[in-house]
Write an enzyme that holds these catalytic residues in place. Structure first.
Site, PDB file in Angstrom:
ATOM      1  N   LYS A 142       0.695   1.429  -9.910  1.00 59.03           N
ATOM      2  CA  LYS A 142       2.049   1.934  -9.644  1.00 59.03           C
ATOM      3  C   LYS A 142       2.540   2.714 -10.861  1.00 59.03           C
ATOM      4  CE  LYS A 142       6.027  -0.051  -7.296  1.00 59.03           C
ATOM      5  NZ  LYS A 142       6.821  -1.271  -7.173  1.00 59.03           N
TER       6      LYS A 142
HETATM    7  C1  E4P Z   1       9.069  -1.687  -4.686  1.00 62.00           C
HETATM    8  O1  E4P Z   1       8.055  -1.098  -4.900  1.00 62.00           O
HETATM    9  C2  E4P Z   1      10.278  -1.559  -5.512  1.00 62.00           C
HETATM   10  O2  E4P Z   1       9.988  -1.883  -6.823  1.00 62.00           O
HETATM   11  C3  E4P Z   1      11.362  -2.404  -4.933  1.00 62.00           C
HETATM   12  O3  E4P Z   1      11.364  -2.270  -3.527  1.00 62.00           O
HETATM   13  C4  E4P Z   1      12.721  -2.182  -5.530  1.00 62.00           C
HETATM   14  O4  E4P Z   1      13.665  -2.917  -4.784  1.00 62.00           O
HETATM   15  P1  E4P Z   1      15.138  -3.237  -5.306  1.00 62.00           P
HETATM   16  O5  E4P Z   1      15.926  -1.985  -5.284  1.00 62.00           O
HETATM   17  O6  E4P Z   1      15.656  -4.245  -4.334  1.00 62.00           O
HETATM   18  O7  E4P Z   1      14.992  -3.773  -6.703  1.00 62.00           O
END
Ligand code: E4P
Length: 215
Positions: free
Chosen positions: A87
């Site tokens: 990522k």
């Molecule tokens: C996923 O890859 C993201 O890091 C995540 O969905 C972020 O979500 P949030 O906005 O609830 O922290």
């Protein structure tokens, strides 16, 4: 549409996996910290533990923000397990790193995407997944779902293979609308997945059937 779970909590990952509807997992440094996972070795072990619970892709985020650092960390993460997807944040050096990994056959998830232009860059660089954060856009009075719609149109116009991974999903209507708009994946908290089950007519209908079965 594939369902990923957005957590580093092993019990929740197991629970979603046991339901038989889980296609993968996304994590981020905040989610890892929430589980108290600290230090390179523990973090690496935790990713491997997640990979042993699920059969699908598991996103593991780099911490570095420079190209060389992202490449170094990403290569180590990718070596941990074949299910790991690296990522990478949507920054200039991140786009370079995605392009590099794409050339090496290492799969990537471009994270922190908040605009169609950013999603276009991620696809051009060869990202496997792009993660538009719909809930965080909604939080600042911008329609997160219309970003999913825009990216779907752009990717379909040019046949980009990058999969749209709707992230920052907060509730069941986000999931349903992502499916209507053609997102490839939604990564959700367990609560949002379980909320899809709920309907009062199912509950009352079942109660009635069970009562009648005793007659
Ligand atoms: C996923 O890859 C993201 O890091 C995540 O969905 C972020 O979500 P949030 O906005 O609830 O922290």
């Amino acid at each position: 549409m594939k369902f990923f779970i957005d957590t580093a909590n092993l019990a929740q990952i197991k629970e979603a996996q046991d339901m038989g509807v889980l296609d993968g997992v996304t994590t981020n440094p905040t989610l890892m910290a929430k589980e108290g996972i600290k230090g390179e070795a523990n973090i690496a072990k935790h990713y491997v533990d997640i990979c042993t619970i699920v059969t699908g892709d598991v996103s593991a985020e780099v911490i570095a923000t420079d190209f060389e650092g992202m490449v170094r960390e990403g290569e180590l993460l990718a070596k941990l397990h074949k299910q790991i997807v690296v990522k990478i944040p949507m920054i200039r050096e991140g786009v370079k790193a995605i392009k590099y990994f794409s050339g090496k056959g290492i799969r990537t998830n471009c994270t922190l995407v908040f605009s169609a232009g950013q999603a276009l860059l991620a696809a051009k660089a060869g990202a496997t997944y792009v993660s538009p954060f719909i809930g965080r856009l909604d939080d600042v009075s911008t329609d997160g779902l219309s970003l999913i719609e825009d990216i779907r149109i752009i990717y379909d116009n040019y046949g980009y293979k990058t999969q749209i991974l709707a992230a920052s999903v907060r509730h069941p209507m986000h999931i349903i609308n992502c499916a209507k708009l053609g997102a490839d994946v939604a990564t959700c908290p367990l609560t949002a997945i379980l909320a899809l089950l709920k309907h009062p007519l199912t509950d009352s209908g079942l109660a009635q059937f069970l009562a009648d079965a005793k007659k």
